[in-house]
Structure formats: C-alpha cells, structure tokens
Scaffold this motif. Structure first.
Motif, PDB file in Angstrom:
ATOM      1  N   PHE A 302       0.866  -1.175   0.000  1.00  0.00           N
ATOM      2  CA  PHE A 302       0.000   0.000   0.000  1.00  0.00           C
ATOM      3  C   PHE A 302       0.901   1.221   0.000  1.00  0.00           C
ATOM      4  N   ILE A 303       0.334   2.406   0.067  1.00  0.00           N
ATOM      5  CA  ILE A 303       1.128   3.616  -0.149  1.00  0.00           C
ATOM      6  C   ILE A 303       2.286   3.721   0.831  1.00  0.00           C
ATOM      7  N   GLU A 304       2.012   3.504   2.113  1.00  0.00           N
ATOM      8  CA  GLU A 304       3.033   3.798   3.112  1.00  0.00           C
ATOM      9  C   GLU A 304       4.227   2.856   3.072  1.00  0.00           C
ATOM     10  N   ASN A 305       4.070   1.624   2.588  1.00  0.00           N
ATOM     11  CA  ASN A 305       5.235   0.731   2.557  1.00  0.00           C
ATOM     12  C   ASN A 305       5.812   0.550   1.155  1.00  0.00           C
ATOM     13  N   SER A 306       5.219   1.223   0.149  1.00  0.00           N
ATOM     14  CA  SER A 306       5.790   1.125  -1.204  1.00  0.00           C
ATOM     15  C   SER A 306       6.289   2.474  -1.722  1.00  0.00           C
ATOM     16  N   ARG A 307       6.231   3.507  -0.880  1.00  0.00           N
ATOM     17  CA  ARG A 307       6.777   4.804  -1.295  1.00  0.00           C
ATOM     18  C   ARG A 307       8.257   4.695  -1.637  1.00  0.00           C
ATOM     19  N   ILE A 308       8.943   3.792  -0.951  1.00  0.00           N
ATOM     20  CA  ILE A 308      10.383   3.645  -1.133  1.00  0.00           C
ATOM     21  C   ILE A 308      10.751   3.069  -2.500  1.00  0.00           C
ATOM     22  N   HIS A 309       9.795   2.475  -3.198  1.00  0.00           N
ATOM     23  CA  HIS A 309      10.087   1.866  -4.496  1.00  0.00           C
ATOM     24  C   HIS A 309      10.659   2.882  -5.477  1.00  0.00           C
ATOM     25  N   ALA A 310      10.167   4.098  -5.464  1.00  0.00           N
ATOM     26  CA  ALA A 310      10.643   5.122  -6.403  1.00  0.00           C
ATOM     27  C   ALA A 310      12.133   5.361  -6.238  1.00  0.00           C
ATOM     28  N   GLU A 311      12.567   5.530  -5.020  1.00  0.00           N
ATOM     29  CA  GLU A 311      13.989   5.776  -4.757  1.00  0.00           C
ATOM     30  C   GLU A 311      14.844   4.571  -5.154  1.00  0.00           C
ATOM     31  N   MET A 312      14.355   3.370  -4.843  1.00  0.00           N
ATOM     32  CA  MET A 312      15.093   2.151  -5.185  1.00  0.00           C
ATOM     33  C   MET A 312      15.266   2.017  -6.693  1.00  0.00           C
ATOM     34  N   ILE A 313      14.202   2.291  -7.442  1.00  0.00           N
ATOM     35  CA  ILE A 313      14.244   2.148  -8.894  1.00  0.00           C
ATOM     36  C   ILE A 313      15.171   3.177  -9.525  1.00  0.00           C
ATOM     37  N   PHE A 319      22.610   3.900 -11.362  1.00  0.00           N
ATOM     38  CA  PHE A 319      23.767   3.006 -11.265  1.00  0.00           C
ATOM     39  C   PHE A 319      24.059   2.343 -12.613  1.00  0.00           C
ATOM     40  N   ASN A 320      23.013   1.939 -13.312  1.00  0.00           N
ATOM     41  CA  ASN A 320      23.185   1.269 -14.610  1.00  0.00           C
ATOM     42  C   ASN A 320      23.711   2.224 -15.674  1.00  0.00           C
TER      43      ASN A 320
END
Length: 322
Positions: A302-313, A319-320
C-alpha cells in the motif's frame, strides 16, 4: 522520436512518486495514465477514510495537511493532484497503454493515442480496475455492483453485501444507516481482523443486535432478478429476497498486461518476478512499483510501505547509467 529515460505507467501515488524522484535526479520522464490523476482514489467510496494517518501517505517529503486524524478520499485527491499541478509533472491522461515490448536496448510503448520510446519502464498500475469475480450464475445482472460509491441509491432496498473486508463493512454500515435492509454473506467465521479498528466494533454490534443480518461460513451461489441463493454454514441452500448485490470481493492487477510485457508470474497468486532490492523484473530495465508487486495478494503493498520503491528504482537506473 524522443527517447525518455523513464516511462511510468500509472499516475497513482506511487507513479507520481517515481516521477518526482526522476525529476529530482534530472532524468527525463513521462507518466501515462488511462484515467485521471490518482484514478483509483477517485473511484473510491465518496466518504472513505484511510486507515493510515496523513504523514504515512506523504510522498517526496511533501507535507500532507489534513484537519482530520485520518484523511478522507477528498483530502487525498487534493493532496496528490495538487502535487501534480504544483510540480508541473509531465503526465498524459486518459491514454491507455496497450503494449510494452523491448527492442534491443529500447522499449517501444504503444498506447491508445500514440507510440513512445523509453530506456526504462516502470509499471505502477495498482489493482483497482479488475473486479475479482465470483463466477456464479447471475453475476452479470445490472443489480450486481462490484464498486460502491455512496449509500443513497440503496435506501429502502434489500441489499446483500458479499465479504467482510473494509469495503464490505463500510458498504453495509452506510447503506443500513440510510434505510437499507442489509444482509452480509461472509465466507469466514468472523469479520476480518483487518477492518479498521474504529469501525470493527460498530459492525459487530449492529450484527449482534440484529440490525444487520450476517451469515458466516456462507457462500453466495446464484443471483436472480428478485432474490439470491446462498449456502449457509450448515451446507443448506437458502433463498432470500433481494434488490441489489454489493459484491465487495476485491480487485486484481491486470495480469494479462504483465504477461504480455514479458514479466514472469509465479504460483497460485501469480506473483510477478522482480528483484526486491531494485524492483527490476526479469526483463532488464522494466520495473514494478506499488501494489502491482503483490499479485493476487493485494493486501501486501500500500502507499506507506511502497513509497520507497521510487527511490530504489531510480537509484538502480542511475547506477546502470554509470
């Protein structure tokens, strides 16, 4: 044709967050959204309140100001659409992505309106567009609703609510308070433990005092024009009069779209394959973000635990590029 660094499919909260992260890192991007900004939130029940507090719904460290302890649907629409306006995010609305395929190192994206090229693609499409069907006779009838918005159309009507999730409970309580005769058909032995803690006692008390009828360990088996048939906890078949069925049976990601994009799906829950550290799928440079990552287990993200996906991606994309 311009080749953008990142094409983002879906303008929900997580899709917007991906765009903000791309913009912060000077990456070119485009969001393509089949509806309006945060389209799923727009389709939520009008008076819905979030389980989470405002700060847990924030993206990009932009404060979410809400007068109520738990923000409602309109608060969220104002917040997320306000961000899109203020940050002048690059979004194409009412444009559906039809195909994503990779040709050598570049993705070709075909939509209902145009074609695009991108070095990286992020799928952040959520799960709210495809109802989880019961696959029973009569489910096609007009009186069956898989989406619930407000209680007023159901005043003085005989309503069957299927399920015991937050959406089921909200629909049952709201329609009951507007004069509907409400019956709940519930597969399990009790109201879901995931129901909002301030709502759960309300529904349990209404059931206990007989204001709302609940059949636990039961299953709807057929829907007719003026009645429904269900199997009760004793395995006996019952038929009751009925005007509307609110089938709050959940929703599913667009698995066909994921498969056609080349993403591997595994197990009974059709969990998409991705690297949990980078969110990159089995297709290089094709990423997942948000609820779509959970397959049929739509309660995992849900929003609160997947907000971090943007930074990870974006971190992985940068890096690539080195």
């Amino acid at each position: 044709m311009e080749i953008v660094d990142i094409l983002i499919i879906g303008a929900g909260p997580i899709g917007l967050n991906c765009a903000l992260e791309a913009k912060k890192n000077n990456l070119s991007y485009l969001i393509i959204e089949k509806g309006t900004i945060v389209n799923s939130l727009y389709k939520y029940p009008l008076y819905m309140r979030f389980f989470s507090t405002a700060e847990k719904l924030e993206i990009a460290e932009i404060p979410f100001i809400s007068a109520a302890p738990k923000p409602g649907r309109q608060d969220a629409l104002e917040y997320y659409q306000g961000i899109a306006r203020q940050k002048n995010l690059n979004i194409n609305l009412y444009e559906k992505v039809l195909n994503v395929f990779k040709k050598e190192e570049i993705f070709e994206i075909e939509t209902s309106k145009s074609k695009y090229l991108a070095k990286n693609v992020i799928i952040s499409t959520g799960f709210y567009d495809i109802p989880n069907l019961m696959n029973i006779p009569g489910e096609h009838l007009e009186k069956v609703k898989h989406y619930y918005t407000e209680p007023y159309p159901y005043a003085k009507q005989k309503i069957v609510v299927v399920g015991s999730s937050n959406s089921s409970v909200d629909a049952a309580l709201e329609t009951y308070r507007k004069g509907a005769e409400v019956t709940m058909i519930i597969r399990h032995s009790e109201i879901s433990k995931n129901v909002k803690y301030w709502v759960k006692p309300d529904i349990e008390n209404r059931i206990a005092e007989g204001k709302i009828t609940a059949h636990f360990n039961s299953e709807l088996v057929e829907i007719k024009e003026n009645s429904v048939i269900f199997k009760d906890e004793n395995g006996e078949i019952q038929e009751i009069e009925n005007d509307f069925v609110l089938a709050m049976t959940g929703y599913l990601p667009d698995f066909d779209f994921l498969k056609n994009s080349g993403i591997d799906l595994q197990g009974e829950c059709l969990n998409p394959v991705y690297d949990s550290k980078t969110m990159e799928t089995n297709i290089p440079n094709l990423y997942l973000a948000g609820v779509v990552c959970g397959g049929k287990d739509t309660h995992l993200w849900f929003i609160e635990n997947s907000r971090i996906h943007a930074e990870m991606i974006v971190e992985n994309i940068l890096f690539n590029q080195k």
